[in-house]
Design an enzyme around this catalytic site. Structure first.
Site, short mmCIF file in Angstrom:
data_model
loop_
_atom_site.label_atom_id
_atom_site.label_comp_id
_atom_site.label_asym_id
_atom_site.label_seq_id
_atom_site.Cartn_x
_atom_site.Cartn_y
_atom_site.Cartn_z
N SER A 141 -45.06 -13.51 9.86
CA SER A 141 -45.39 -12.13 9.46
C SER A 141 -46.87 -11.88 9.73
O SER A 141 -47.68 -12.83 9.70
CB SER A 141 -45.12 -11.95 7.97
OG SER A 141 -45.66 -10.74 7.50
N TYR A 154 -46.50 -14.74 -0.56
CA TYR A 154 -45.68 -14.64 0.66
C TYR A 154 -46.54 -14.95 1.90
O TYR A 154 -46.14 -15.73 2.77
CB TYR A 154 -45.11 -13.22 0.71
CG TYR A 154 -44.41 -12.80 1.97
CD1 TYR A 154 -43.10 -13.20 2.23
CD2 TYR A 154 -45.03 -11.96 2.89
CE1 TYR A 154 -42.44 -12.78 3.37
CE2 TYR A 154 -44.38 -11.54 4.03
CZ TYR A 154 -43.09 -11.95 4.27
OH TYR A 154 -42.43 -11.54 5.41
N LYS A 158 -46.21 -17.84 4.86
CA LYS A 158 -46.04 -17.46 6.27
C LYS A 158 -47.18 -18.02 7.12
O LYS A 158 -47.00 -18.31 8.31
CB LYS A 158 -45.96 -15.94 6.40
CG LYS A 158 -44.68 -15.34 5.79
CD LYS A 158 -43.44 -15.76 6.55
CE LYS A 158 -42.22 -14.94 6.19
NZ LYS A 158 -41.04 -15.29 6.98
#
Ligand SMILES: NC(=O)c1ccc[n+]([C@@H]2O[C@H](COP(=O)([O-])OP(=O)(O)OC[C@H]3O[C@@H](n4cnc5c(N)ncnc54)[C@H](OP(=O)(O)O)[C@@H]3O)[C@@H](O)[C@H]2O)c1
Length: 251
Positions: A141, A154, A158
């Site tokens: 991402s 998150y 990633k």
């Protein structure tokens, strides 16, 4: 130039909707035999029918190593090979400052976003790619490349996935290529809270290309990396974000 995957088998985690479904569909259209994996049988069945070309499906929570093992075995048993693995499924159970995250949600995010791609890649390597070659594509991402007020946990997972991509590319060559894609904001269920309504319009305005992404925007790149077109590419991260990272910051 037409990009083809005839004679290849691909396994796509989180293939029942969103980006995974778009990638699986692009692969099937390019001639690949495709297996999709996610947690819900009914959604998988519907998606497999939509994908066509004999698409198979297998129920597996990517964070469960036994389910991963069964999914890899089922793919090889059904189609006779496993040439492309797309680690696409992810979790984002926590929004807020990283300093406040509880260990339960931290562990879950790490398990699905980082440990699972490692485990699935280990299995693909041990059961097929080590002896026959292959390509692994990790869906990371743009969140991996910057800090975030709400999505730091998150983003950390990633970012680690990008480092793992480089590490495994170094370890698994020359037979196996490992690359990552970093999408910007894509209109899927996963990111609905970030793009629905006014908020999405604002984000799109900040992108030089003035629109949010669609799952198909990612599928084309995933096809390019999986096929012979990507045969001299490994350990790379391809940012597909409508130019979001290079857009002017708000004054
Ligand atoms: N959408 C964006 O803006 C965006 C931006 C950057 C990166 N990404 C990344 O793109 C990837 C795909 O996201 P998406 O937007 O396409 O999400 P999505 O539309 O919500 O689809 C997620 C897919 O993963 C499956 N899944 C979720 N958790 C799973 C688990 N533990 N085990 C197995 N399958 C699981 C879901 O099916 P079930 O729920 O039935 O299991 C579904 O098939 C993710 O890695 C995400 O981090 C998305």
């Amino acid at each position: 130039m037409e990009i083809r995957l005839d004679g290849k088998t691909a396994l796509v985690t989180g293939g029942s909707r969103g980006i995974g479904l778009a990638i699986a569909s692009a692969y099937a259209e390019a001639g690949a035999k495709v297996m999709i994996a996610s947690r819900k049988a009914d959604a998988l069945e519907r998606a497999a029918a939509e994908i066509g070309n004999g698409c198979g499906w297998v129920v597996a929570n990517t964070g469960d190593p036994e389910a991963a093992d069964a999914a890899v075995a089922a793919t090889i048993e059904r189609f006779g090979s496993l040439d492309v693995l797309v680690n696409n499924a992810a979790a984002n159970p926590y929004a807020g400052p990283t300093i406040d995250v509880d260990l339960g949600r931290w562990d879950k995010t790490l398990l699905v976003n980082l440990t699972a791609p490692l485990v699935w890649t280990q299995l693909a390597w041990r059961h097929w790619m080590q002896h026959h070659g292959g390509a692994v594509i990790n869906i990371s991402s743009v969140g991996a490349l910057k800090t975030s007020e709400q999505l730091g946990v998150y983003g950390i997972t990633k970012a680690a996935l990008l480092h793992m991509t480089e590490q495994l590319a170094a370890e698994l060559g020359p037979g196996v290529r490992v690359n990552a894609i970093c999408p910007g904001l894509i209109k899927t269920d996963f990111a609905r809270a970030l793009w629905e309504g006014e908020r999405g319009l604002e984000v799109a305005q900040g992108y030089p290309l003035k629109r949010l992404g669609e799952p198909d925007d990612i599928a084309g790149a995933a096809l390019y990396l999986a096929a012979d077109t990507g045969s001299w590419i490994t350990g790379q991260q391809l940012v597909l974000d409508g130019g979001g990272l290079v857009g002017f910051p708000e004054d």
